[in-house]
Structures are given as C-alpha cells and as structure tokens.
Design a protein around this motif. Sequence first.
Motif, short mmCIF file in Angstrom:
data_model
loop_
_atom_site.label_atom_id
_atom_site.label_comp_id
_atom_site.label_asym_id
_atom_site.label_seq_id
_atom_site.Cartn_x
_atom_site.Cartn_y
_atom_site.Cartn_z
N ARG A 190 -1.73 6.87 -6.97
CA ARG A 190 -1.66 7.81 -8.09
C ARG A 190 -1.93 7.10 -9.41
O ARG A 190 -2.63 7.62 -10.29
N GLY A 191 -1.36 5.90 -9.55
CA GLY A 191 -1.57 5.14 -10.78
C GLY A 191 -3.04 4.80 -10.99
O GLY A 191 -3.56 4.94 -12.11
N PHE A 192 -3.72 4.36 -9.95
CA PHE A 192 -5.14 4.06 -10.05
C PHE A 192 -5.94 5.31 -10.44
O PHE A 192 -6.81 5.26 -11.32
N GLY A 215 -1.39 21.48 -8.50
CA GLY A 215 -0.61 20.32 -8.10
C GLY A 215 -1.41 19.19 -7.50
O GLY A 215 -0.90 18.08 -7.33
N LYS A 216 -2.68 19.45 -7.17
CA LYS A 216 -3.55 18.42 -6.63
C LYS A 216 -3.92 17.44 -7.74
O LYS A 216 -4.38 17.83 -8.82
N LEU A 217 -3.75 16.14 -7.47
CA LEU A 217 -4.09 15.14 -8.47
C LEU A 217 -5.60 15.00 -8.57
O LEU A 217 -6.27 14.73 -7.57
N VAL A 249 0.87 -1.18 0.00
CA VAL A 249 0.00 0.00 0.00
C VAL A 249 0.90 1.23 0.00
O VAL A 249 1.61 1.50 0.97
N LYS A 250 0.91 1.96 -1.11
CA LYS A 250 1.77 3.14 -1.19
C LYS A 250 1.15 4.18 -2.11
O LYS A 250 0.31 3.87 -2.97
N VAL A 290 -11.00 4.77 -9.49
CA VAL A 290 -11.16 5.38 -8.17
C VAL A 290 -11.54 4.36 -7.11
O VAL A 290 -11.16 4.49 -5.95
N GLU A 291 -12.26 3.33 -7.50
CA GLU A 291 -12.66 2.33 -6.50
C GLU A 291 -11.46 1.50 -6.03
O GLU A 291 -11.41 1.08 -4.87
#
Length: 295
Positions: free
Chosen positions: A158-160, A205-207, A152-153, A166-167
């Motif tokens: 970010r990749g998802f 800068g917010k993803l 869990v990182k 999103v789920e």
Amino acid sequence: MKTYQHPTQRPHTDTVIAIGSFDGVHLGHQSLLNTLIAEARMHHVPSVVYTFDPPTRVLIQGVEFLSTLPEKLALLKQLGIDEVIAVPFTREFAARPKEEFLNDLSLLRPKTVVVGQDFGFGKNRSGGLDDLRTITPELIALPMLSLDGEAVKSTRIRGFLNSGQVEDAHQLLGREYEAMGVVVHGDKRGRLIGFPTANVAVPEGKLLPKGVYFVEFCWDNQSFSGIANVGKRPTVEGEDVRLEVHLLDFQGDLYGQEVTVKFKRFIRHEQKFAGLDALKAQLDLDRQTALAWME
C-alpha cells in the motif's frame, strides 16, 4: 474453483485449509498457499482457503484494499486452489468469541491447517495457534516471507502504491498491480483534445495509485497498451477520483465491458495545467514516453 460464504454450505468432507485475509495475494501469501496445495495433494483432499470479505484491516483500520473479492478469487483460482470460503466480515463477526470461530473451522474437518505465525482470531484476537491445534492433527505456522531483508506484507505494498512506486509493489506482488472495473460514460472531454479515454469504474475502497502511468489494458482475452490517469483531473476542476485510460493501439466502443488495468510504469504525478492546450501538450509527451516503452 468452488466458492462459499460459510463452511455449512460445502459437503462435510476432509480438507486442508489456510486462513487469512490474503489481501493482494502477494508473494508471502503465495508461499503459504503453495504449502496448502502441497499438503492437500499429499492427503488427497481439497485445498480450501478460508478468507474474509472485506479483508480484516479494511473494516477495522479503514485502509483501502488491494484486491476486490472477484480479483482475489481470480488470483486464487490461478494458483490452483480448489475451494474458497469467503466469509462476510462485519463488526459482529469480528466480535465473536474464539470458540465460535473454531466451531466453524471444525466443520471443515481439517487434516492440516496452514496459517502465518502471527495469526490471531476471535474477539480481541484472543485465539491463537494453540487454539487451532485443538481442531486439527497438524498445524503449520509459517514465518513471514522476506525479500531483500524486509518483510513482504500488504502494508508495504500500500505504501509503494500510494507513492506511485508501482514497480516496487510489483516485486512484492510477483506481478503487476491491477484493477478490475466496468467502462462507464465520463465527461468525454478527452476526445475534444484528441485523447479519448475509457472511464473505468472500480468498487469503492479499491486502492488506486494516483498519477499517470503506462498500463496494460485487458479486455475479452486481449491486451492493449495505454496511459492511465488516476486522480481528480484538476485542470477541469474535477472532484471525484477517476481511473481513465487512453488506449494507444485500440479504437472502439467499450461501454459496459468489464476490463482489467495493469499498472506497469510510473510516468508522472497528476498536475493542474493552465488550460486544455497545455494539458494536450503534456499528454502528447506522455504518449511519446509510453510509445517508447512499447518498443
């Protein structure tokens, strides 16, 4: 919860501290922070999170962040953290020798320090766990949390999000991904086709996950369902990425209000339509999809 920018700003009392960027405050972070809280209660001292603003990888690697500082502080407060030291993270700070960092930490008089096993600090990450042991009677270095056999990182999250998953991101965060922002005036094209939207300005800068989503829109201790579009609005030749939310069960003036958008489910990718009529037809379908999920 008290917040500071440097250890010298707080009273010189004993503490238990956790150190890290904690970007997103995901399940791995939460596990570490729960250990921090338990240790602090055992020693009858404040639990202190020493963190960086922006997160280290945002400055050094140029990635987008998962949580703004206000979002991170809100999440830490919900967990029950007593104090946060959010140090402004600059290239000058990153270049400091490890001894200066240790001197700052020693001001907190830590009875216990809690970090991840891979924690490094100081110029070129020259400082490590053995260095931390010089400023505290007890060091707890926790392994990275795994879920379904994978770590869990923040990088995975970010990749998802960048893929619209999103789920899957929810599973690692332990909650829905969210964005806090202020409702500002937009082009007001949506109301012309019967889909007025709240244009939510979030910090640079917010993803933001690109695409169209079923969301929960939170404002003034109330929540409403909505459809969010994140993207450049190619049908109307938009150039900047925007977060626009069409609310399904609310009408009113929200300009200037601070709101939170929680991304619940992916609906579709953003696409360019032949015109506003084709766009409206698709938005009608999106609304039917979202309404079905509300039931």
